[in-house]
Design an enzyme around this catalytic site. Sequence first.
Site, PDB file in Angstrom:
ATOM      1  N   LEU A  44      35.841  33.357  33.800  1.00  6.20           N
ATOM      2  CA  LEU A  44      35.564  34.656  33.186  1.00  6.20           C
ATOM      3  C   LEU A  44      34.826  35.561  34.170  1.00  6.20           C
ATOM      4  CD1 LEU A  44      34.514  33.594  29.569  1.00  6.20           C
ATOM      5  CD2 LEU A  44      36.727  34.448  30.363  1.00  6.20           C
ATOM      6  N   HIS A  45      35.572  36.427  34.810  1.00  5.90           N
ATOM      7  CA  HIS A  45      35.018  37.433  35.706  1.00  5.90           C
ATOM      8  C   HIS A  45      35.305  38.796  35.077  1.00  5.90           C
ATOM      9  CE1 HIS A  45      39.132  38.153  37.084  1.00  5.90           C
ATOM     10  NE2 HIS A  45      39.237  36.830  37.140  1.00  5.90           N
ATOM     11  N   LEU A  46      35.065  39.875  35.778  1.00  8.43           N
ATOM     12  CA  LEU A  46      35.156  41.205  35.177  1.00  8.43           C
ATOM     13  C   LEU A  46      36.523  41.497  34.553  1.00  8.43           C
ATOM     14  CD1 LEU A  46      33.695  43.798  34.496  1.00  8.43           C
ATOM     15  CD2 LEU A  46      34.333  44.681  36.738  1.00  8.43           C
ATOM     16  N   ALA A  83      37.155  39.068  31.556  1.00  8.30           N
ATOM     17  CA  ALA A  83      36.215  39.397  30.473  1.00  8.30           C
ATOM     18  C   ALA A  83      36.656  40.656  29.750  1.00  8.30           C
ATOM     19  CB  ALA A  83      34.803  39.561  31.019  1.00  8.30           C
ATOM     20  N   GLU A 115      45.924  36.546  33.570  1.00 11.16           N
ATOM     21  CA  GLU A 115      46.177  36.043  34.926  1.00 11.16           C
ATOM     22  C   GLU A 115      47.358  35.103  34.918  1.00 11.16           C
ATOM     23  OE1 GLU A 115      42.516  34.196  36.219  1.00 11.16           O
ATOM     24  OE2 GLU A 115      41.878  36.072  37.103  1.00 11.16           O
TER      25      GLU A 115
END
Length: 93
Positions: A14-16, A19, A91
């Site tokens: 969970l990155h920008l 998220a 992704e």
Amino acid sequence: MVSQKVKIINPSGLHLRTATFLSNSVLKYDATLQFEYEKNDIKGIVNLKSILNIVAAGIRQGQELTITSQGKEEKEALAAAVAAIQSGLGEKL
């Protein structure tokens, strides 16, 4: 109130960007959503409608979250959050 456990499957966690994808998937629902996690023997609770709180949790691939939803559209909101995570959060897997 409904809840479900789900594992983060996308390689970057969970990155920008992920998220944002997760938060946007539940914003339209009339429900309060959060997830509980444990990392390095520390437990935390995060508001799923807050992108910054999601990123700050530092969740990585393979970590298990317990998503809890409460409100008028709790079942639909929970299903949307779980589906977003299981799809890889936008992704390629």
